[in-house]
Write an enzyme that holds these catalytic residues in place. Structure first.
Site, PDB file in Angstrom:
ATOM      1  N   HIS A   6      38.451  45.184  47.878  1.00 15.29           N
ATOM      2  CA  HIS A   6      37.010  44.934  47.850  1.00 15.29           C
ATOM      3  C   HIS A   6      36.312  45.874  46.873  1.00 15.29           C
ATOM      4  CE1 HIS A   6      33.132  44.343  50.537  1.00 15.29           C
ATOM      5  NE2 HIS A   6      32.924  44.053  49.280  1.00 15.29           N
ATOM      6  N   HIS A   8      33.424  45.692  43.506  1.00 16.21           N
ATOM      7  CA  HIS A   8      32.524  44.862  42.696  1.00 16.21           C
ATOM      8  C   HIS A   8      32.238  45.582  41.374  1.00 16.21           C
ATOM      9  CE1 HIS A   8      31.842  42.436  46.252  1.00 16.21           C
ATOM     10  NE2 HIS A   8      31.360  43.463  46.928  1.00 16.21           N
ATOM     11  N   ARG A  69      29.244  41.897  41.037  1.00 20.86           N
ATOM     12  CA  ARG A  69      28.387  42.628  41.970  1.00 20.86           C
ATOM     13  C   ARG A  69      27.851  41.672  43.033  1.00 20.86           C
ATOM     14  NH1 ARG A  69      22.936  44.686  42.019  1.00 20.86           N
ATOM     15  NH2 ARG A  69      22.422  43.181  40.397  1.00 20.86           N
ATOM     16  N   ALA A  70      28.120  41.989  44.299  1.00 24.86           N
ATOM     17  CA  ALA A  70      27.783  41.052  45.378  1.00 24.86           C
ATOM     18  C   ALA A  70      26.278  40.899  45.537  1.00 24.86           C
ATOM     19  CB  ALA A  70      28.402  41.522  46.689  1.00 24.86           C
ATOM     20  N   SER A  71      25.554  42.011  45.509  1.00 19.70           N
ATOM     21  CA  SER A  71      24.114  41.892  45.728  1.00 19.70           C
ATOM     22  C   SER A  71      23.432  41.216  44.544  1.00 19.70           C
ATOM     23  CB  SER A  71      23.491  43.275  45.990  1.00 19.70           C
ATOM     24  OG  SER A  71      23.654  44.094  44.858  1.00 19.70           O
ATOM     25  N   HIS A 175      30.963  36.949  52.071  1.00 16.81           N
ATOM     26  CA  HIS A 175      30.099  38.036  51.586  1.00 16.81           C
ATOM     27  C   HIS A 175      28.754  37.479  51.142  1.00 16.81           C
ATOM     28  CE1 HIS A 175      28.926  41.846  49.959  1.00 16.81           C
ATOM     29  NE2 HIS A 175      30.137  42.356  49.954  1.00 16.81           N
ATOM     30  N   TYR A 191      24.264  42.803  55.148  1.00 17.43           N
ATOM     31  CA  TYR A 191      25.709  42.598  54.982  1.00 17.43           C
ATOM     32  C   TYR A 191      26.408  42.581  56.348  1.00 17.43           C
ATOM     33  CZ  TYR A 191      25.803  43.477  49.847  1.00 17.43           C
ATOM     34  OH  TYR A 191      25.646  43.420  48.491  1.00 17.43           O
ATOM     35  N   HIS A 220      33.353  44.954  55.304  1.00 20.49           N
ATOM     36  CA  HIS A 220      32.622  46.015  56.007  1.00 20.49           C
ATOM     37  C   HIS A 220      33.160  46.152  57.424  1.00 20.49           C
ATOM     38  CE1 HIS A 220      29.944  43.620  53.289  1.00 20.49           C
ATOM     39  NE2 HIS A 220      30.112  44.720  52.608  1.00 20.49           N
ATOM     40  N   GLU A 281      34.986  49.337  48.601  1.00 22.02           N
ATOM     41  CA  GLU A 281      33.748  48.818  47.990  1.00 22.02           C
ATOM     42  C   GLU A 281      33.140  49.821  47.034  1.00 22.02           C
ATOM     43  OE1 GLU A 281      30.852  47.299  50.774  1.00 22.02           O
ATOM     44  OE2 GLU A 281      29.936  46.003  49.273  1.00 22.02           O
TER      45      GLU A 281
END
Lengths: 338, 338
Positions: A6, A8, A69-71, A175, A191, A220, A281
């Site tokens: 995990h 990003h 990037r997840a966000s 995610h 999250y 997470h 992460e």
């Protein structure tokens, strides 16, 4: 070998996010999207060498399963075409990172999801990425960005996408992206809440009867789930379901993005070692050094090394074996590039 | 003395929920509400003697801080007037339980919240209940029933209600109601997600500078918070806030509704004993016996008795001292009825 499942690309050259800003402005103005951003190999090399690769080396990990990037996925922004082009730009950038550092990174893709748009529309981008060597995807259970108004992951709405995942033999990490709901904080509550929601959707369903080889990773550390293992066990048993260990066995996995020793100890105590995948992460949600331990909050390898609940065999599974099992395509990939 | 700070009247005589059904039907049909339900003292006595009181005695607890069924509050149903009458009916019933069993129960009230309606409108019902001897309230951070579209608890929107709480010297338990969002399961994910959301809203805010004596209880062990204590610590510190212990000190408390030994052990390890209140939420979210332990999942007293992280002084705080401190009106009440 230590595989971090995990990571990003949070350190991408600034043109990347700059283009995203222009893309959104163009969409709002009703104009065509801007030309795609120009980023040199040297700029990518620098962003990685001083970022994730540096941290990998400092912490003694070997390979990061790497995604945009997840966000930043921002599925709630714009429409399906905006989401598709942004996903392609992000995934192409990940492909370049992987081609520049094939020993250290392997790709997982962002999907062109959009609120109300059937997930099956994302299968083409998944297929394109798998052809480029990607080994999994990040599936967003709430493309609204914080209002949880998509059908549950067990709804037939998602089935065509699962069919493609199974066909391509890739897992998904569940995610969400950045939160646009002022009631929730992206990395602090949103999250984790999405993780807890997803697990609860899955355990009372027959999804894995319909898709026995579908593999889903809940990041997470599974949100609130391990801390409330008794609650979830009780609810499952009261609903005529088997023990959680049995429910999750071949299909649900938790990562180790839990940033303190007692949390990792609990995770290791209640969740079978076969269902835990090492992850940090980094460079991500929680930066900085814990003043109490003197180490980075997200240096999760330390917690696993020190957890009294794990023996060497369990650690080997968590650090490597489980990732190879869940990301079936990893074997081909790593052998090919080694 | 062992005080359970979190019990709901889940075993109320059937006329009670029956009336609620009629009330909703009448509202939908545009008719006036039906006459309030008739319930005899004997019916109440029976529902308690065979329900919560029986379990209290079996488990060796003494006093339950008792409120209407949380999942039944249904703030998203009907409008403000529907919510007000239902709250009054529920609170009046709690008052009768307390008058019949003054040694074993003390009241906490449901509030007449409704989506989009200012929380200050709930102050009159809070005042009415405190006059009847209630010592706290359950405050719903998401009256929509699952879409999290209310302003954060730190928004000025809530301030007039907090002013009344402080004036009356009563704490609030932050507790959502039944979930109408198909993506979430009421007791499995929705409750926990609201808890996690609320904590995250609070720790980056100046709410307790504005209300130094405001006391908020986050139930279900704080949702995901203790499991992710390092994550929340890291986010707080990165945002220039102090350590969580300092932030929560006089204002935020977690209950012990965590239904397995490892979860309680973690809670006791990371959260200061001064900020933990004993609770079981019986008869509630998770019924039945854990086949592995042979005891009820929600018999949380056993986990606290057995936790290696707690000494006798800490146990005394958790079982009694903290509840007396947080529910300041408890002292008067218990002395008066003893």
């Amino acid at each position: 070998m230590i595989i971090d499942c995990h990571g990003h690309y949070t350190t991408a050259p600034r043109q990347h996010e700059g283009w995203r800003g222009e893309q959104i402005e163009a969409y709002k103005a009703g104009k065509p999207p801007p030309p795609r951003p120009r980023i040199t190999d040297d700029e990518i090399r620098e962003s990685i060498a001083n970022g994730q690769l540096k941290v990998q080396r400092e912490r003694g990990t070997d390979l990061t399963i790497f995604s945009p990037r997840a966000s930043g996925m921002g599925h709630h922004i714009g429409d399906e075409s905006v989401s598709l082009e942004w996903s392609q730009v992000c995934n192409d950038l990940i492909a370049r990172v992987v081609s520049l550092f094939p020993q250290n990174f392997v790709g997982v893709c962002q999907l062109p999801q959009s609120p109300g748009v059937p997930p099956k529309n994302a299968t083409a981008e998944l297929k394109r990425c798998v052809k480029m060597g990607f080994i999994g995807c990040n599936l967003n259970p709430d493309p609204s960005g914080g209002y949880f108004n998509a059908p549950p992951l067990t709804d037939k709405w998602w089935y065509p996408f699962y069919e493609k995942m199974v066909e391509l033999d890739v897992p998904a990490m569940i995610h969400v992206s950045g939160c646009c709901n002022p009631a929730m904080h992206t990395t602090g509550s949103y999250y984790l809440n999405a993780d807890t929601m997803a697990f609860m959707q899955l355990i009372l369903s027959d999804l894995f009867k319909d898709f026995p080889t579908l593999k889903l990773i809940i990041p997470h550390g599974g949100g609130a789930v391990p801390f409330h293992w008794g609650r979830f066990r009780g609810i499952a048993l009261n609903n005529g379901r088997p023990e959680l260990d049995e429910i999750i066995k071949n299909n649900i996995f938790f990562d180790t993005c839990v940033y303190h020793q007692p949390g990792i100890n609990l995770l290791a105590e209640v969740v079978p070692a076969d269902n835990i995948l090492f992850a940090s992460e980094m460079v991500g949600a929680v930066k900085g050094i814990d003043p109490k331990s003197g180490h980075y909050f997200d240096d999760t390898k330390r917690y696993i090394d020190k957890s009294p609940r794990l023996d060497d065999a369990a650690r080997k599974k968590i650090f490597e074996g489980n990732a190879r099992r869940v990301f079936s395509r990893l074997k081909t990939k790593v052998t090919a590039t080694a």
